[in-house]
Motif scaffolding. Structure first.
Motif, PDB file in Angstrom:
ATOM      1  N   TYR A 182      75.861  24.984  85.453  1.00 10.83           N
ATOM      2  CA  TYR A 182      76.224  23.738  86.111  1.00 10.83           C
ATOM      3  C   TYR A 182      77.106  24.002  87.327  1.00 10.83           C
ATOM      4  O   TYR A 182      77.898  24.936  87.348  1.00 10.83           O
ATOM      5  N   GLY A 183      76.975  23.155  88.333  1.00 12.82           N
ATOM      6  CA  GLY A 183      77.889  23.178  89.457  1.00 12.82           C
ATOM      7  C   GLY A 183      77.573  24.219  90.516  1.00 12.82           C
ATOM      8  O   GLY A 183      76.489  24.786  90.574  1.00 12.82           O
ATOM      9  N   PHE A 184      78.563  24.464  91.367  1.00 11.22           N
ATOM     10  CA  PHE A 184      78.411  25.363  92.509  1.00 11.22           C
ATOM     11  C   PHE A 184      78.296  26.820  92.074  1.00 11.22           C
ATOM     12  O   PHE A 184      79.032  27.272  91.194  1.00 11.22           O
ATOM     13  N   ASP A 185      77.401  27.562  92.704  1.00 11.97           N
ATOM     14  CA  ASP A 185      77.308  28.999  92.520  1.00 11.97           C
ATOM     15  C   ASP A 185      78.218  29.686  93.543  1.00 11.97           C
ATOM     16  O   ASP A 185      78.407  29.190  94.661  1.00 11.97           O
ATOM     17  N   ALA A 186      78.737  30.831  93.188  1.00  9.05           N
ATOM     18  CA  ALA A 186      79.565  31.600  94.117  1.00  9.05           C
ATOM     19  C   ALA A 186      78.689  32.307  95.142  1.00  9.05           C
ATOM     20  O   ALA A 186      77.551  32.688  94.856  1.00  9.05           O
ATOM     21  N   LYS A 187      79.218  32.481  96.325  1.00  9.09           N
ATOM     22  CA  LYS A 187      78.476  33.127  97.420  1.00  9.09           C
ATOM     23  C   LYS A 187      77.984  34.512  97.016  1.00  9.09           C
ATOM     24  O   LYS A 187      76.870  34.914  97.357  1.00  9.09           O
ATOM     25  N   LYS A 188      78.803  35.258  96.297  1.00 10.15           N
ATOM     26  CA  LYS A 188      78.417  36.619  95.908  1.00 10.15           C
ATOM     27  C   LYS A 188      77.241  36.620  94.934  1.00 10.15           C
ATOM     28  O   LYS A 188      76.529  37.613  94.808  1.00 10.15           O
ATOM     29  N   GLU A 189      77.013  35.493  94.242  1.00 13.38           N
ATOM     30  CA  GLU A 189      75.905  35.404  93.294  1.00 13.38           C
ATOM     31  C   GLU A 189      74.590  35.076  93.984  1.00 13.38           C
ATOM     32  O   GLU A 189      73.527  35.536  93.560  1.00 13.38           O
ATOM     33  N   THR A 190      74.642  34.257  95.024  1.00 14.39           N
ATOM     34  CA  THR A 190      73.410  33.757  95.646  1.00 14.39           C
ATOM     35  C   THR A 190      73.156  34.318  97.041  1.00 14.39           C
ATOM     36  O   THR A 190      72.025  34.272  97.522  1.00 14.39           O
ATOM     37  N   GLY A 191      74.224  34.811  97.686  1.00 14.18           N
ATOM     38  CA  GLY A 191      74.080  35.283  99.056  1.00 14.18           C
ATOM     39  C   GLY A 191      73.963  34.173 100.080  1.00 14.18           C
ATOM     40  O   GLY A 191      73.721  34.430 101.264  1.00 14.18           O
ATOM     41  N   VAL A 193      75.069  31.558 102.733  1.00 11.24           N
ATOM     42  CA  VAL A 193      76.191  31.439 103.665  1.00 11.24           C
ATOM     43  C   VAL A 193      76.995  30.175 103.389  1.00 11.24           C
ATOM     44  O   VAL A 193      78.229  30.163 103.523  1.00 11.24           O
ATOM     45  N   LEU A 194      76.315  29.093 102.985  1.00 11.16           N
ATOM     46  CA  LEU A 194      76.995  27.815 102.769  1.00 11.16           C
ATOM     47  C   LEU A 194      77.651  27.701 101.397  1.00 11.16           C
ATOM     48  O   LEU A 194      78.358  26.734 101.137  1.00 11.16           O
ATOM     49  N   ALA A 195      77.419  28.663 100.521  1.00 12.41           N
ATOM     50  CA  ALA A 195      78.013  28.611  99.183  1.00 12.41           C
ATOM     51  C   ALA A 195      79.506  28.920  99.254  1.00 12.41           C
ATOM     52  O   ALA A 195      79.959  29.675 100.116  1.00 12.41           O
ATOM     53  N   PRO A 196      80.307  28.341  98.350  1.00  9.57           N
ATOM     54  CA  PRO A 196      81.741  28.645  98.336  1.00  9.57           C
ATOM     55  C   PRO A 196      81.999  30.062  97.829  1.00  9.57           C
ATOM     56  O   PRO A 196      81.140  30.676  97.201  1.00  9.57           O
ATOM     57  N   GLU A 197      83.168  30.578  98.101  1.00 12.38           N
ATOM     58  CA  GLU A 197      83.521  31.926  97.651  1.00 12.38           C
ATOM     59  C   GLU A 197      83.542  32.009  96.127  1.00 12.38           C
ATOM     60  O   GLU A 197      83.152  33.020  95.545  1.00 12.38           O
ATOM     61  N   THR A 337      66.778  30.137  96.584  1.00  9.42           N
ATOM     62  CA  THR A 337      68.043  29.899  97.281  1.00  9.42           C
ATOM     63  C   THR A 337      67.787  29.223  98.623  1.00  9.42           C
ATOM     64  O   THR A 337      66.643  29.081  99.063  1.00  9.42           O
ATOM     65  N   LEU A 338      68.865  28.860  99.296  1.00  7.74           N
ATOM     66  CA  LEU A 338      68.746  28.258 100.622  1.00  7.74           C
ATOM     67  C   LEU A 338      68.057  29.181 101.609  1.00  7.74           C
ATOM     68  O   LEU A 338      67.339  28.733 102.509  1.00  7.74           O
ATOM     69  N   ASP A 339      68.253  30.491 101.472  1.00  9.08           N
ATOM     70  CA  ASP A 339      67.633  31.431 102.402  1.00  9.08           C
ATOM     71  C   ASP A 339      66.116  31.381 102.325  1.00  9.08           C
ATOM     72  O   ASP A 339      65.433  31.653 103.310  1.00  9.08           O
ATOM     73  N   ASP A 340      65.579  31.023 101.153  1.00  6.38           N
ATOM     74  CA  ASP A 340      64.129  30.894 101.019  1.00  6.38           C
ATOM     75  C   ASP A 340      63.609  29.668 101.768  1.00  6.38           C
ATOM     76  O   ASP A 340      62.406  29.557 102.009  1.00  6.38           O
ATOM     77  N   ALA A 372      85.716  19.059  95.559  1.00  4.93           N
ATOM     78  CA  ALA A 372      84.436  19.756  95.699  1.00  4.93           C
ATOM     79  C   ALA A 372      84.395  20.504  97.022  1.00  4.93           C
ATOM     80  O   ALA A 372      84.901  20.024  98.040  1.00  4.93           O
ATOM     81  N   PRO A 373      83.792  21.695  97.044  1.00  5.15           N
ATOM     82  CA  PRO A 373      83.647  22.422  98.311  1.00  5.15           C
ATOM     83  C   PRO A 373      82.866  21.588  99.324  1.00  5.15           C
ATOM     84  O   PRO A 373      81.952  20.848  98.966  1.00  5.15           O
ATOM     85  N   VAL A 374      83.229  21.714 100.574  1.00  6.62           N
ATOM     86  CA  VAL A 374      82.544  20.977 101.642  1.00  6.62           C
ATOM     87  C   VAL A 374      81.334  21.784 102.096  1.00  6.62           C
ATOM     88  O   VAL A 374      81.431  22.980 102.374  1.00  6.62           O
ATOM     89  N   VAL A 375      80.178  21.128 102.162  1.00  9.75           N
ATOM     90  CA  VAL A 375      78.940  21.794 102.563  1.00  9.75           C
ATOM     91  C   VAL A 375      78.359  21.059 103.762  1.00  9.75           C
ATOM     92  O   VAL A 375      78.120  19.850 103.698  1.00  9.75           O
ATOM     93  N   ASN A 376      78.157  21.770 104.833  1.00  7.52           N
ATOM     94  CA  ASN A 376      77.552  21.174 106.030  1.00  7.52           C
ATOM     95  C   ASN A 376      76.199  21.825 106.285  1.00  7.52           C
ATOM     96  O   ASN A 376      76.105  22.896 106.892  1.00  7.52           O
ATOM     97  N   TYR A 377      75.157  21.181 105.782  1.00 12.46           N
ATOM     98  CA  TYR A 377      73.809  21.698 105.992  1.00 12.46           C
ATOM     99  C   TYR A 377      73.410  21.544 107.458  1.00 12.46           C
ATOM    100  O   TYR A 377      73.639  20.500 108.062  1.00 12.46           O
ATOM    101  N   THR A 378      72.813  22.584 108.014  1.00 17.66           N
ATOM    102  CA  THR A 378      72.189  22.439 109.329  1.00 17.66           C
ATOM    103  C   THR A 378      70.802  21.840 109.128  1.00 17.66           C
ATOM    104  O   THR A 378      70.384  21.579 107.996  1.00 17.66           O
ATOM    105  N   ALA A 379      70.071  21.578 110.234  1.00 18.49           N
ATOM    106  CA  ALA A 379      68.759  20.948 110.142  1.00 18.49           C
ATOM    107  C   ALA A 379      67.937  21.608 109.037  1.00 18.49           C
ATOM    108  O   ALA A 379      67.657  22.807 109.081  1.00 18.49           O
ATOM    109  N   PHE A 380      67.552  20.822 108.042  1.00 11.39           N
ATOM    110  CA  PHE A 380      66.981  21.364 106.811  1.00 11.39           C
ATOM    111  C   PHE A 380      65.467  21.423 106.909  1.00 11.39           C
ATOM    112  O   PHE A 380      64.799  20.405 107.042  1.00 11.39           O
ATOM    113  N   PRO A 381      64.871  22.631 106.813  1.00 10.33           N
ATOM    114  CA  PRO A 381      63.422  22.762 107.001  1.00 10.33           C
ATOM    115  C   PRO A 381      62.616  22.346 105.767  1.00 10.33           C
ATOM    116  O   PRO A 381      63.095  22.404 104.631  1.00 10.33           O
TER     117      PRO A 381
END
Length: 608
Positions: A182-191, A193-197, A337-340, A372-381
């Motif tokens: 549940y919840g936010f994944d850490a950046k080190k887990e998913t790689g 850029v927008l994920a919290p530390e 992930t978002l990178d995909d 909650a961590p702030v997430v600013n998505y760029t133009a989402f493909p």
């Protein structure tokens, strides 16, 4: 006499036990948007399919949850989602002011959406739908599953070769032993850029939507003051343009969907979603929405707006919340992930090649409480959903849809959207049908066969917004896109980005050369010998076709010249020196050397 009576009772009990055991190829648990589509596809693929849903309607959040204004996937009318959208538009075609343009936002009354889904399922052979049928338990039985559920008031065992968890909260997967996160994944887990530390258990707020009807200026539909009503909770509406907010949720027949950050949004935790806590938690969330309605009627004077009774519930609210997030499978075959989405072509794994659904819903982050961590998505493909995201590593023949898919928190904010989920469900139905038909398990999936089945039923595997399904070569372009031979181009459009095929643009040699060499061993010899220029020509393409198919070049040229306009309906003239367009390349490549026919693994890598 007693022995005879005992024998009769034994026979009777055995008969009753037999009567309460059902066998099916595919069992879909949950009549959500994904579950309904999965069941339809499984049965259309000619496998015996059963769908059980604990409530009285099909559609889940789409209908019973009241999320009946949909802008996600409006540029991607894939398969069963496209069929549902078309039927809704046909139903309201004569309604004054109803927008029927190609990519208009879809608006409908929830009970109409549920009725349309039920009508579709009623026409599908090999499909049994059981409403008001709660799921109880699940256990492994060889390569299949034994599921206990309440059907027609009786506890029944359903033996299924494949089970699809299409519940809103992954209840089936959880009972089968899958761990949910549940919840936010850490950046080190998913790689990402927008994920919290650091990981965070906070999950997105739910919405208990309301549908209001305008009963006329003189009407007074003021509801009773809700228990615990506190007007300060809705003071955030002061200074807002309420008329505009209402209009954004406008439905046919003078109705409005109310899904507002201030008023229907309610904080939720993983603990609140536990089965033993849901009922009490839901009661609080519904009171919050009823307080908003009372506030609108008493503070803003909208007495003429009353709760529509279409849901058939005691309080006239939807029977379930619009839930954005729940537990996600911890052990999917892959984790999307978002990178995909943002960079699908940039990795060794090529998950886009394995897509079984498409999506373009812009993700959001909705929290009424701080922290909650702030997430600013760029133009989402726009993106494809890979097959591995619905398959569990350690649970053979159990597929997951909805919020339980193997995706990250940041991506769930898009994939959970009902119209995306309808596409995912169709993909799950085709996957289940593959396993049942070939008598195999989810450890032995053939991506291309599953994708081919989806294409047979007008589903999309590539989200190319500029090639419509009415195009006679739609399938060829989809297949070439899924091979990676010609890549989509992302073009920003507000907060989203369309993925375009650009059929009239030219084919760059640098784009096709790596993939051709990856697929065909003879390609190395051909490129070394022919040394094509920066832009591929028609002559280059015919020469490569000749090389790979061992066709006489002169014979191929004569036949192609005759077929150029007569068979392929190309508008341009046949000229070997002219640069070939992406459309022409896709059609001829698909026809002659078929790169889509090359087997890929679950990560999208070409297999020898």
């Amino acid at each position: 006499m007693i022995k005879k009576l005992l024998f009769v009772l034994l026979i009777f009990n055995c008969t009753q036990s037999f009567a309460q055991t059902i066998k099916t190829d595919i069992l879909v648990i949950g009549g959500s948007a994904s579950g309904t589509a999965a069941a339809i596809q499984g049965a259309r693929s000619k496998l015996k399919t059963m769908l059980i849903e604990q409530g009285p309607w099909l559609g889940g959040s789409l209908t019973s949850g009241g999320i009946c204004v949909l802008d996600g996937n409006r540029n991607l009318p894939t398969g069963i989602w496209g069929e549902f959208r078309r039927r809704v538009r046909e139903f309201y075609a004569k309604a004054p002011g109803y927008d029927t343009t190609y990519n208009a936002v879809l608006r409908f009354e929830p009970y109409t959406g549920a009725a349309i889904l039920k009508k579709i399922t009623d026409t599908v052979k090999s499909l049994t739908v059981k409403l008001n049928s709660p799921f109880i338990s699940i256990k492994k039985d060889g390569t299949g599953w034994d599921v206990s559920a309440t059907l027609d008031g009786k506890t029944t065992t359903i033996k299924a070769k494949v089970v699809i968890d299409a519940t809103e909260m992954g209840d089936v997967a959880l009972k089968a032993g899958e761990k949910l996160i549940y919840g936010f994944d850490a950046k080190k887990e998913t790689g990402e850029v927008l994920a919290p530390e650091n990981a965070s258990p906070q999950i997105q707020d739910l919405n208990w939507i309301a549908v209001l009807k305008d009963f006329g200026k003189s009407a007074d539909k003021t509801i009773a003051r809700p228990e615990g009503y506190d007007p300060s909770r809705y003071a955030c509406l002061k200074g807002k343009n309420i008329g505009q907010m209402l209009n954004e949720g406008k439905l046919p027949n003078d109705k409005y969907m109310i899904k507002w950050i201030c008023g229907t949004q309610y904080p939720v935790t993983a603990n609140d979603l536990k089965p033993e806590n849901r009922e009490a938690f839901y009661a609080k969330a519904k009171l919050h929405t009823l307080g908003l309605i009372y506030y609108l009627q008493t503070e803003f004077g909208y007495k003429n707006l009353g709760l529509d009774d279409g849901f058939g519930t005691p309080d006239n609210l939807p029977s379930q919340p619009y839930l954005r997030e729940a537990g996600r499978a911890a052990s999917g075959l892959i984790r999307m992930t978002l990178d995909d989405v943002y960079k699908p072509y940039d990795y060794e794994s090529k998950l886009y090649r394995t897509a079984i659904a498409v999506g373009d819903a812009f993700p959001g982050q909705h929290y009424s409480e701080g922290g909650a961590p702030v997430v600013n998505y760029t133009a989402f493909p726009a993106y494809g959903v890979p097959l591995g995201a619905i398959v569990l590593k350690d649970q053979d023949n159990l597929l997951v849809t909805g919020k339980a898919m193997s995706v990250t928190h940041l991506l769930n904010a898009s994939t959970m959207y009902p119209s995306v989920q309808m596409a995912v469900g169709q993909g799950a139905g085709a996957t289940a049908a593959y396993c049942a038909f070939f008598k195999t398990t989810t450890k032995n999936l053939n991506v291309r066969i599953i994708q081919g089945e989806l294409l047979d039923f007008k589903a999309w595997i590539m989200p190319f917004a500029d090639v419509k399904p009415t195009d006679p070569y739609f399938r060829a372009i989809q297949q070439i896109g899924a091979s990676g031979l010609l890549r989509g181009v992302q073009k920003a459009d507000g907060n989203t980005a369309k993925l375009l095929f650009q059929p009239d643009s030219l084919v760059a040699t640098a784009e096709v050369e790596p993939v051709l060499k990856e697929i065909y061993t003879r390609a190395f010899l051909w490129f070394n010998r022919e040394k094509p220029g920066p832009v591929f020509t028609i002559g280059n393409l015919l020469s490569f076709i000749s090389e790979t198919t061992l066709t006489d070049p002169h014979t191929l040229e004569i036949g192609m010249q005759k077929a150029w306009k007569a068979q392929y309906k190309f508008s341009s003239d046949f000229d070997l020196k002219r640069p070939v367009t992406r459309r022409e390349f896709a059609i001829l490549a698909n026809r002659y050397f078929n790169p889509f026919g090359r087997t890929v693994d679950i990560a999208g890598r070409m297999m020898n």
